[in-house]
Write an enzyme that holds these catalytic residues in place. Structure first.
Site, short mmCIF file in Angstrom:
data_model
loop_
_atom_site.label_atom_id
_atom_site.label_comp_id
_atom_site.label_asym_id
_atom_site.label_seq_id
_atom_site.Cartn_x
_atom_site.Cartn_y
_atom_site.Cartn_z
N CYS A 142 0.86 -1.21 -0.02
CA CYS A 142 0.18 -0.10 0.03
C CYS A 142 0.90 1.43 0.01
CB CYS A 142 -0.95 -0.18 1.24
SG CYS A 142 -2.33 0.96 0.90
N HIS A 235 -4.51 -4.35 0.12
CA HIS A 235 -4.26 -4.93 1.42
C HIS A 235 -4.82 -6.67 1.48
CE1 HIS A 235 -2.70 -1.70 3.73
NE2 HIS A 235 -4.06 -1.03 3.19
N GLU A 237 -3.30 -8.80 3.15
CA GLU A 237 -3.65 -9.33 4.30
C GLU A 237 -4.52 -9.09 5.37
OE1 GLU A 237 -2.10 -5.13 4.99
OE2 GLU A 237 -2.13 -6.77 3.40
#
Length: 313
Positions: A142, A235, A237
């Protein structure tokens, strides 16, 4: 892990030509194996939440990985106990003499601040340059992806009028690329950012390839041809509730945020969010640690052997 195949079996060359990683019997016998050394530079305020998310992504591999959690400065944190930081984190200045197989640099809530105005901008640039000599492959997430792109290539982000927030459909552009191996033709990824770098800007940089993108969210996954840099603008994760927590935080701050799209059922924030990206997130991290780290890193981890493993000289 790769498939071990007898040296003379025709499938060895056939699969190799299809960009499927196989290992000859001779190479397997002579291969030296050791744990992977991976550093995580955590720039997020809530470090515990972020470290859990990333470690969850890295945990589904048969490789043994030694993790080192790193912070960029010793400033006190409002969101992470000092005892946690002192017990589990090392300062970058204390580890910069070391070499690592892999490095993950997280995002940071700095989307509306000019890079040069970031309090630790000089230090993060030092990290970017250090990684080129001390790390086999670095994954930027990011904000870190856009910041590294700006530092290394001079490509600046453009700010959107509204925050990009939600879960978006993406398309694989390079199905034979090892980093996207096993991906469906279309897959979902959460995004939470104001910044955007255009497809044309990425294409203007020699040695970088766009591997996946979204019609709505733009370029998502970019990798250098030498596998040393991976830029991830979303993102993968994130936990199921992370976007919801960010949305509620912005509501509490009076920012009047847009409801994250394609996230809550019926786009109603009163409904429970559900994860639809976890499998591809895990696969991305697995592919990175396997093909971009394990398969090219030298057994002896130092500057000379890292450079040799990359160039083949």
């Amino acid at each position: 892990m790769p498939i071990k195949i007898p040296d003379q079996l025709p499938a060895l060359n056939i699969l190799g030509n299809e960009n499927i990683f196989v290992m000859s019997e001779h190479r397997a016998v002579n291969q030296e194996i050791r744990p992977m050394e991976v550093a995580i530079l955590n720039l997020m305020p809530n470090k515990i939440e972020t470290e859990v998310q990333i470690l969850r992504m890295l945990s589904n591999t048969p490789l043994q990985i030694n993790i080192e959690l790193v912070r960029i400065h010793k400033n006190p944190s409002k969101n992470t106990p000092t005892s946690h930081l002192e017990s589990f984190y090392r300062l970058f200045d204390d580890i910069k003499h070391k070499h690592y197989d892999g490095l993950i640099i997280t995002g940071a809530p700095l989307g509306l601040i000019d890079y040069e105005e970031v309090s630790y901008w000089d230090k993060i640039c030092e990290v970017f340059d250090w990684a080129q000599q001390h790390v086999v492959s670095t994954m930027y997430l990011c904000w870190a992806a856009h910041a590294a792109l700006y530092h290394h290539y001079g490509i600046d982000r453009k700010l959107r009028d509204e925050k990009l927030s939600g879960v978006y459909d993406h398309q694989v552009l390079a199905p034979l690329e090892k980093l996207t191996r096993g991906f469906d033709d279309e897959f979902k990824v959460p995004h939470s950012r104001y910044a955007q770098v255009t497809e044309q800007d990425y294409q203007s940089i020699n040695g970088l390839n766009i591997l996946a993108q979204s019609d709505e969210a733009g370029v998502y996954l970019v990798a250098s041809e030498d596998k040393r840099q991976v830029f991830v603008t979303g993102h993968p994760e994130y936990d199921a509730h992370t976007l919801a927590q960010e949305y509620q935080r912005d509501v509490t701050m009076g920012l009047e945020p847009t409801v994250p799209v394609n996230y809550f059922k019926g786009d109603d924030p009163d409904n429970e969010p559900r994860s639809s990206w976890r499998s591809h997130g895990s696969l991305l991290f697995n592919n990175w640690i396997n093909y971009y780290v394990y398969q090219i890193t030298p057994y002896q981890l130092d500057a000379e052997h890292i450079q040799t493993s990359i160039t083949g000289e």
